[in-house]
Design a protein around this motif. Structure first.
Motif, mmCIF file in Angstrom:
data_model
loop_
_atom_site.group_PDB
_atom_site.id
_atom_site.type_symbol
_atom_site.label_atom_id
_atom_site.label_comp_id
_atom_site.label_asym_id
_atom_site.label_seq_id
_atom_site.Cartn_x
_atom_site.Cartn_y
_atom_site.Cartn_z
ATOM 1 N N LEU A 361 0.869 -1.180 0.000
ATOM 2 C CA LEU A 361 0.000 0.000 0.000
ATOM 3 C C LEU A 361 0.904 1.228 0.000
ATOM 4 N N ASP A 362 0.826 1.991 -1.067
ATOM 5 C CA ASP A 362 1.725 3.135 -1.253
ATOM 6 C C ASP A 362 1.128 4.381 -0.593
ATOM 7 N N ASP A 363 1.513 5.513 -1.059
ATOM 8 C CA ASP A 363 1.134 6.819 -0.504
ATOM 9 C C ASP A 363 -0.391 6.977 -0.381
ATOM 10 N N GLY A 364 -0.820 7.780 0.632
ATOM 11 C CA GLY A 364 -2.222 8.192 0.692
ATOM 12 C C GLY A 364 -3.058 7.520 1.758
ATOM 13 N N LEU A 406 3.991 -1.428 3.498
ATOM 14 C CA LEU A 406 3.434 -0.086 3.651
ATOM 15 C C LEU A 406 4.457 0.989 3.303
ATOM 16 N N TRP A 407 3.933 2.095 2.757
ATOM 17 C CA TRP A 407 4.753 3.232 2.313
ATOM 18 C C TRP A 407 4.832 4.304 3.408
ATOM 19 N N PHE A 408 5.969 4.914 3.551
ATOM 20 C CA PHE A 408 6.150 6.076 4.432
ATOM 21 C C PHE A 408 7.051 7.096 3.726
ATOM 22 N N GLY A 438 9.346 21.774 -2.475
ATOM 23 C CA GLY A 438 9.474 20.795 -3.562
ATOM 24 C C GLY A 438 8.363 19.804 -3.337
ATOM 25 N N ARG A 439 7.613 19.475 -4.350
ATOM 26 C CA ARG A 439 6.396 18.650 -4.238
ATOM 27 C C ARG A 439 5.538 19.089 -3.041
ATOM 28 N N ASN A 440 5.426 20.361 -2.862
ATOM 29 C CA ASN A 440 4.610 20.986 -1.800
ATOM 30 C C ASN A 440 5.062 20.583 -0.402
ATOM 31 N N VAL A 471 8.618 -2.368 4.032
ATOM 32 C CA VAL A 471 8.393 -0.923 4.095
ATOM 33 C C VAL A 471 9.023 -0.268 2.877
ATOM 34 N N LYS A 472 8.270 0.640 2.259
ATOM 35 C CA LYS A 472 8.861 1.480 1.214
ATOM 36 C C LYS A 472 9.112 2.843 1.855
ATOM 37 N N TRP A 473 10.384 3.233 1.927
ATOM 38 C CA TRP A 473 10.794 4.479 2.601
ATOM 39 C C TRP A 473 11.128 5.489 1.512
ATOM 40 N N ASP A 474 10.239 6.459 1.355
ATOM 41 C CA ASP A 474 10.361 7.387 0.233
ATOM 42 C C ASP A 474 10.968 8.722 0.692
ATOM 43 N N MET A 475 11.416 9.532 -0.248
ATOM 44 C CA MET A 475 11.990 10.856 0.056
ATOM 45 C C MET A 475 11.911 11.655 -1.235
ATOM 46 N N ASN A 476 10.988 12.604 -1.279
ATOM 47 C CA ASN A 476 10.602 13.150 -2.575
ATOM 48 C C ASN A 476 10.955 14.602 -2.860
ATOM 49 N N ARG A 477 12.001 15.096 -2.282
ATOM 50 C CA ARG A 477 12.449 16.411 -2.753
ATOM 51 C C ARG A 477 13.939 16.578 -2.451
ATOM 52 N N SER A 519 14.152 1.256 -0.164
ATOM 53 C CA SER A 519 14.197 2.704 -0.110
ATOM 54 C C SER A 519 13.916 3.272 -1.492
ATOM 55 N N CYS A 520 13.561 4.534 -1.486
ATOM 56 C CA CYS A 520 13.083 5.166 -2.714
ATOM 57 C C CYS A 520 13.272 6.653 -2.522
ATOM 58 N N SER A 521 13.567 7.349 -3.590
ATOM 59 C CA SER A 521 13.596 8.799 -3.484
ATOM 60 C C SER A 521 13.134 9.316 -4.834
ATOM 61 N N SER A 522 11.832 9.460 -4.990
ATOM 62 C CA SER A 522 11.240 9.767 -6.298
ATOM 63 C C SER A 522 11.829 8.811 -7.328
ATOM 64 N N GLY A 523 11.939 7.560 -6.973
ATOM 65 C CA GLY A 523 12.677 6.608 -7.811
ATOM 66 C C GLY A 523 14.107 6.547 -7.320
ATOM 67 N N GLY A 524 15.059 6.708 -8.242
ATOM 68 C CA GLY A 524 16.460 6.469 -7.903
ATOM 69 C C GLY A 524 17.264 7.706 -7.544
ATOM 70 N N ILE A 538 16.253 -1.054 -3.713
ATOM 71 C CA ILE A 538 15.932 0.363 -3.904
ATOM 72 C C ILE A 538 15.060 0.487 -5.158
ATOM 73 N N TRP A 539 14.032 1.290 -5.062
ATOM 74 C CA TRP A 539 13.174 1.527 -6.233
ATOM 75 C C TRP A 539 14.003 2.336 -7.249
ATOM 76 N N ALA A 540 14.273 1.717 -8.405
ATOM 77 C CA ALA A 540 15.275 2.278 -9.309
ATOM 78 C C ALA A 540 14.815 3.548 -10.011
ATOM 79 N N SER A 541 13.512 3.624 -10.304
ATOM 80 C CA SER A 541 13.033 4.802 -11.022
ATOM 81 C C SER A 541 11.518 4.819 -11.044
ATOM 82 N N ASP A 542 10.939 6.010 -11.055
ATOM 83 C CA ASP A 542 9.494 6.116 -11.280
ATOM 84 C C ASP A 542 9.165 5.837 -12.735
ATOM 85 N N ASP A 543 10.168 5.676 -13.540
ATOM 86 C CA ASP A 543 9.950 5.383 -14.948
ATOM 87 C C ASP A 543 9.886 3.875 -15.145
HETATM 88 C C1 DGJ Z 1 7.494 8.719 -5.409
HETATM 89 C C2 DGJ Z 1 7.784 7.264 -5.590
HETATM 90 O O1 DGJ Z 1 8.904 7.087 -6.391
HETATM 91 C C3 DGJ Z 1 6.551 6.578 -6.173
HETATM 92 O O2 DGJ Z 1 6.819 5.242 -6.423
HETATM 93 C C4 DGJ Z 1 5.424 6.743 -5.194
HETATM 94 O O3 DGJ Z 1 5.715 6.047 -4.018
HETATM 95 C C5 DGJ Z 1 5.183 8.215 -4.923
HETATM 96 N N1 DGJ Z 1 6.382 8.871 -4.504
HETATM 97 C C6 DGJ Z 1 4.128 8.384 -3.873
HETATM 98 O O4 DGJ Z 1 3.963 9.686 -3.513
#
Ligand code: DGJ
Length: 758
Positions: A361-364, A406-408, A438-440, A471-477, A519-524, A538-543
């Motif tokens: 279960l990802d974001d949200g 679960l995503w965080f 960045g991404r609000n 766990v998917k540990w994200d970091m998006n900016r 781990s993930c950071s907007s992908g790679g 590691i999640w290699a890419s959102d692509d």
């Molecule tokens: C960026 C990640 O790379 C995506 O896979 C997804 O988890 C979104 N964040 C969710 O906001």
């Protein structure tokens, strides 16, 4: 093995030797890094000769006109003593000057690795050489650590600065390693990109002056991965002198290749000096990240194999070391923020039927997180989406027969969140400026203990409440306008942030080894060895467009094994490119990593569902080889081909991904080249891909007795239930024939396609 002989230090791995010596003045002179030398080889023979004075040099000793630091190959270097290349250090010394003169003081050979107090290190090394250098004027020391990982042909290096003077030492630059190599017309290879185009391989000549590979975003970054290669000009996948480097660090990194007028190339790597300043108080020390180096004369595949083995054996740790990674279904691209329990359970049930093992279960799922403007920081479940809470939902997923993940995004906060309303001081921002977003979202200040405690508590509570196995540990900016209220010296921010991150990850995940962390950071955006210490994948890419993924995963494969790369099959046309690709191509790119699916399964036709079920069965059958097999990039002379191969440990089974990125009319026949197998006879079978009827569009009228509308009901029904097999070929031949390549059937050309076995 480490051998110290009078003045020389020799580090041997199974196939390589690294050799340097102490000069008569106590400098460390780099002599050799290459294939394993014979025991009889001596440093004096291999060292660069100093027989004639080099004009316009500054001499270290006025009496010695052939000893100029500027024209020597060194292992470490100073500022201000006649070496005009970039020094690994820039210190403001207790006398206010920038001049240093670090000279050999002592050495020690220690068993195994020497862990650090502040940063993660590799483990399981054979021996460590510690060389202590001391500045000639002040009691300031640099300890250089070299650890030998014999079986994987890797040597790691790092430096520790100790201040035993009675005044503070200011560090403006401190590299983990430096080494000068005589030029071989070197080329530098780096992984560059950005969001959805990470890790594209680029090559440039190492020319006079400085070539830099660095990141300033606060993370190892999607702009420039820390890993890089220095290789002789003619090196290719299978041949040539190649030096590969990486660093166990997730923050701003900096590497240079500097070629001087003597055609020596200085390679240095460490923390990025950009906006960096660290004060070492008397009695204190500063530890630099551990750098990883490997050499091979067997081309890029050679160093890749060393790096892959090193990561699988000496970086990834815990319960998931060398363990099979589950096939997962992630709901992100299926739903984004728009889901409820009903939608999720339906997706999970469909996934289970296809053979998926883990539901993510990802974001949200928490707070007011219904879009990316709000909610980050508030990890309490959203009752509108999951009315009975996370535990009950996780149990429902387990009941379906899937593990639950679960995503965080714990390092971030939205201004529109309870956390920010209660603790605005937790966010990174300047008191007198409007924050940039960045991404609000804002970054949480991991330099603050309260913030680290908050994250550990929030995430741990959820992890202990429900049966969570992933766990998917994200970091998006990217980080910007760095400032922490708890720091006297803002030059420490970036590094302290990473130290804070490592502390948080240790506190959450070390006591919970049953959880697989991705781990993930907007992908790679943070695909590095530091994160791999904590997260085995590691999640290699959102692509997830497979043609783009070929570039991304090929780039990563130079330094990272398949077991570390999250790779998913998603819907086509792709979100990132609008390109349409066959389901088979999407799977074939993703199966050379940790396979997952990320699409709404309810839109699949029965034929596609069958296809996916077969894909997962096939993947499970060969999972070990896909994730841990020996990976080769096979050279192709055609620009529209990418060829990957993985070979089993016993060298008896190979799986080849033969990808065509662009169609070409009436193309010449292709060759299947399979290397790395042991001698013997082999059966070669293709994995037929399915051609869906809709792909033929109007062309069906040429083969059907009646003309059907390509968009009509009959065609649509046929497409849901029927597909054609493509690429069906079987052969038998020897490993020798395979390694030189066997020609394959022609592909689809205007006069037909081959559906029968050849
Ligand atoms: C960026 C990640 O790379 C995506 O896979 C997804 O988890 C979104 N964040 C969710 O906001």
């Amino acid at each position: 093995m480490i051998t110290v002989r009078k003045t020389s230090f020799r580090l041997d791995t199974e196939h390589t030797t690294y050799l340097f010596r102490k000069t008569k003045y106590g400098h460390l002179e780099h002599i050799y890094y290459g294939n394993l030398l014979s025991k009889e080889d001596r440093a004096g023979t291999l060292a660069q000769k100093r027989s004639i004075q080099v004009g316009s040099s500054v001499f270290y000793d006025p009496e010695d006109s052939v000893y100029a630091l500027d024209s020597m190959c060194l292992e470490w270097a100073d500022n201000g003593r006649g070496d005009y290349r970039q020094s690994p250090t820039e210190f403001v010394m207790p006398d206010g000057s920038f001049v240093t003169d670090f000279i050999y003081e002592s050495h020690d050979v220690l068993d195994g690795c020497v862990p650090m107090d502040t940063l993660p290190t590799a483990y399981g090394g054979n021996q460590t050489l510690k060389i202590t250098l001391k500045d000639k004027a002040f009691p300031i020391f640099i300890d250089l650590y070299y650890t030998v990982f014999e079986q994987t042909d890797v040597i790691t290096r790092r430096a520790v600065v100790r201040n035993e003077a009675n005044a503070p030492l200011t560090i403006r630059r401190i590299m983990s390693m430096t080494m000068d190599l005589p030029d071989e017309c070197f080329q530098m290879y780096t992984l560059d990109g950005g969001w959805i185009k990470e890790a594209n391989l680029h090559k440039r000549p190492v020319t006079y002056g400085i070539t830099v590979n660095s990141s300033t975003t606060g993370a190892s970054s999607n702009r420039h991965n820390p890993a890089f290669i220095i290789a002789e000009a003619d090196a290719n996948e299978d041949y040539g002198d190649v030096y590969a480097f990486n660093m166990i660090y997730s923050g701003n990194h900096y590497s240079i290749a500097e070629k001087n007028e003597r055609d020596d190339v200085r390679v240095s790597m460490g923390i990025n000096p950009h906006l960096f300043e660290w004060i070492v108080s008397p009695g204190d020390k500063f530890e630099t990240p551990e750098c990883v180096m490997s050499y091979s004369s067997r081309g890029f595949n050679g160093t890749s194999h060393h790096m892959h083995d090193f990561i699988n054996e000496h970086i990834v740790r815990g319960d998931y070391k060398k363990k099979d990674r589950p096939v997962l279904l992630n709901n992100w691209e299926a739903h984004f923020f728009d889901f409820n329990e009903g939608k999720l359970l339906r997706l999970a049930k469909d996934a289970k039927e296809l053979g998926v093992e883990l539901f993510v279960l990802d974001d949200g799922w928490f707070g007011d997180r219904n879009n990316d403007n709000a909610g980050l920081g508030d990890y309490t479940v959203n009752p509108k989406k999951l009315p009975q809470g996370i535990k009950v939902f996780a149990d429902k997923i387990r009941k379906i027969g899937l593990n639950f993940g679960l995503w965080f995004e714990p390092e971030m906060v939205n201004e529109d969140s309870n956390l920010y309303r209660t603790h605005p001081e937790y966010a990174v921002k300047l008191p007198n400026r409007k924050a940039v977003l960045g991404r609000n979202q804002l970054v949480l200040d991991l330099c603050q203990k309260e913030v680290r405690d908050y994250i550990v508590e929030q995430v741990s509570n959820i992890l202990d409440e429900a049966d969570i196995r992933y766990v998917k540990w994200d970091m998006n900016r990217h980080i910007a306008e760095v400032f922490s209220s708890v720091l006297q010296n803002q030059g420490e921010f970036y590094h302290r942030y990473i130290l804070g991150l490592y502390e948080v990850l240790t506190r959450i995940f070390v006591p919970r080894p049953h959880i697989l962390l991705e781990s993930c950071s907007s992908g790679g955006n943070r695909f590095d060895l530091g994160m791999l210490v904590f997260s085995p994948q590691i999640w290699a890419s959102d692509d997830t467009d497979p043609i783009e993924r070929l570039k991304i995963q090929t780039g990563l494969s130079y330094f990272y094994p398949q077991s570390t790369m999250g790779a998913h099959v998603s819907a086509s046309p792709h979100q990132q490119t609008l390109r349409e690709t066959p389901l088979a191509t999407r799977f074939h790119a993703a199966c050379f990593g940790c396979l997952g699916y990320e699409l709404d399964l309810k839109y699949l036709t029965p034929e596609e569902k069958k296809d996916i079920a077969d894909q997962i069965t096939f993947y499970k059958q060969y999972r070990r080889i896909f994730q841990y097999g020996r990976f080769y990039r096979i050279r192709s002379y055609k620009e529209n081909k990418v060829i990957w191969e993985v070979v089993s440990e016993e060298k008896e089974t190979a799986l080849t991904g033969f990808f065509q990125t662009l169609a070409a009319a009436a193309e010449s026949s292709d060759k299947l080249k399979v290397i790395g197998l042991k001698k013997g006879r082999y059966m070669i079978r293709t994995r037929p891909q399915r051609l869906y009827i809709e792909r033929f569009g109007c062309l069906t009228k040429h083969v059907m007795p009646v003309e059907l509308s390509p968009d009509g009901m009959i065609m649509r029904v046929a497409n849901r239930h029927y597909s054609l097999k493509d690429c069906v070929e079987t052969y038998t031949c020897s490993a020798e024939a395979l390694s030189s390549g066997i020609p394959l059937c022609e592909q689809f050309i205007g006069t037909g396609y081959h559906e029968k076995e050849s």
